[in-house]
Enzyme design. Structure first.
Site, mmCIF file in Angstrom:
data_model
loop_
_atom_site.group_PDB
_atom_site.id
_atom_site.type_symbol
_atom_site.label_atom_id
_atom_site.label_comp_id
_atom_site.label_asym_id
_atom_site.label_seq_id
_atom_site.Cartn_x
_atom_site.Cartn_y
_atom_site.Cartn_z
ATOM 1 N N SER A 6 39.355 -0.946 -82.840
ATOM 2 C CA SER A 6 39.654 -2.372 -83.079
ATOM 3 C C SER A 6 39.786 -3.055 -81.727
ATOM 4 O O SER A 6 40.022 -2.395 -80.713
ATOM 5 C CB SER A 6 40.986 -2.488 -83.828
ATOM 6 O OG SER A 6 41.439 -3.821 -83.853
ATOM 7 N N TYR A 59 50.307 -1.354 -85.098
ATOM 8 C CA TYR A 59 48.868 -1.279 -85.391
ATOM 9 C C TYR A 59 48.079 -1.086 -84.098
ATOM 10 O O TYR A 59 47.209 -0.209 -84.007
ATOM 11 C CB TYR A 59 48.409 -2.542 -86.113
ATOM 12 C CG TYR A 59 46.920 -2.559 -86.415
ATOM 13 C CD1 TYR A 59 46.377 -1.723 -87.380
ATOM 14 C CD2 TYR A 59 46.053 -3.418 -85.727
ATOM 15 C CE1 TYR A 59 45.013 -1.725 -87.656
ATOM 16 C CE2 TYR A 59 44.693 -3.431 -86.000
ATOM 17 C CZ TYR A 59 44.177 -2.582 -86.968
ATOM 18 O OH TYR A 59 42.829 -2.592 -87.232
#
Ligand code: NDP
Length: 240
Positions: A137, A150
């Site tokens: 990501s 995250y």
């Protein structure tokens, strides 16, 4: 010309994983589509062009990941590529104390990847070739308020994949694909109301999951001596 490969894709029941399955099957590969929601996988297989096999899988369950890879090897004689895509993004500030959601992100995003690597490496070693594609990501490169855990898991995905690249036997290819904002269910599972509101603005500009599928296909279809190590794919309009 594409050489047909045996490819396992985790998190295949929606979003990026489903698009990757459709693309790789259409390109002529045999794809094993794995996730927990097998009804979704059945529908995906039925609507895909090409060869798609369905497997129920919780990537946090190490024994189940090992068993699936062994089943693939027994049935097809090899596993050429693991696309480690399964992931959850349960954003919240640390002081919200959503500790169970921290655990879930660590279990799926980090332990799930490690379970896949542990299961796939013996196959790659026996074959003298293999390819791990990790879906990380932009969170592997930045931290913003609500993304601490995250982003930590995605930094871990980056570090684990890069570590594997450095340690790998010749013949093992390693790619980290880091998406920016992509249309999917990812943000729908956020329970923290502040993080959910912030995401509505942040996710206003997005690209379709097929853009990430095309990048995965590009990495896989390079000749064996070409290793696409890292790609970041954002919407053109995405800031930061
Ligand atoms: P989705 O929520 O649409 O898909 C997530 C997939 O992961 C689902 O197929 C889900 O299947 C699967 N999954 C979740 N938990 C487990 C588990 N325990 N075992 C197996 N599979 C699991 O989101 P995306 O498609 O967007 O996400 C795919 C990857 O892309 C993730 O790693 C995410 O972090 C990353 N990413 C996405 C971005 C985006 O903007 N969309 C941006 C950057 C990265 P099921 O529930 O059926 O098990």
């Amino acid at each position: 010309m594409t050489t047909s490969k045996i490819i396992l894709v985790t998190g295949a029941s929606s979003g990026i994983g489903a698009a990757v399955v459709r693309r790789l099957a259409a390109d002529g590969h045999h794809v094993v589509a794995a996730a927990r929601r097998t009804d979704r996988l059945d529908a995906l297989a039925a609507s895909s062009t090409g060869s798609v096999e369905v497997a129920g899988l919780d990537v946090a369950d190490r024994a189940a990941v090992t068993a699936l890879v062994e089943r693939v090897r027994a049935r097809h004689g090899r596993l050429d590529v693991l696309v480690a895509n399964a992931g959850v993004m349960l954003l919240s500030r640390l002081d919200a104390g959503l500790v169970d959601e921290w655990d879930r992100m660590l279990d799926v995003n980090v332990r799930g990847l490690l379970n896949g690597i542990a299961a796939a490496l013996p196959a790659f070693r026996d074959q003298g070739a293999g390819h791990l594609v990790s879906i990380a990501s932009v969170g592997a490169h930045e931290v913003v308020p609500t993304s601490a855990v995250y982003s930590a898991t995605k930094h871990a995905v980056w570090a684990i994949t890069e570590g594997l690249r450095q340690e790998a036997d010749p013949g093992l290819r390693v790619s980290t694909i880091s998406p920016g904002v992509v249309e999917s269910e990812l943000a729908e599972h956020i329970t923290d109301p502040h993080a959910r509101d912030a995401m509505r603005t942040y996710r206003a500009a997005s690209i379709p999951p097929e853009a990430i599928a095309a990048t995965v296909a590009f990495a896989i279809d390079q000749p064996g001596d070409v290793d696409v190590n890292e790609v970041i794919v954002r919407p053109t309009r995405q800031r930061p």
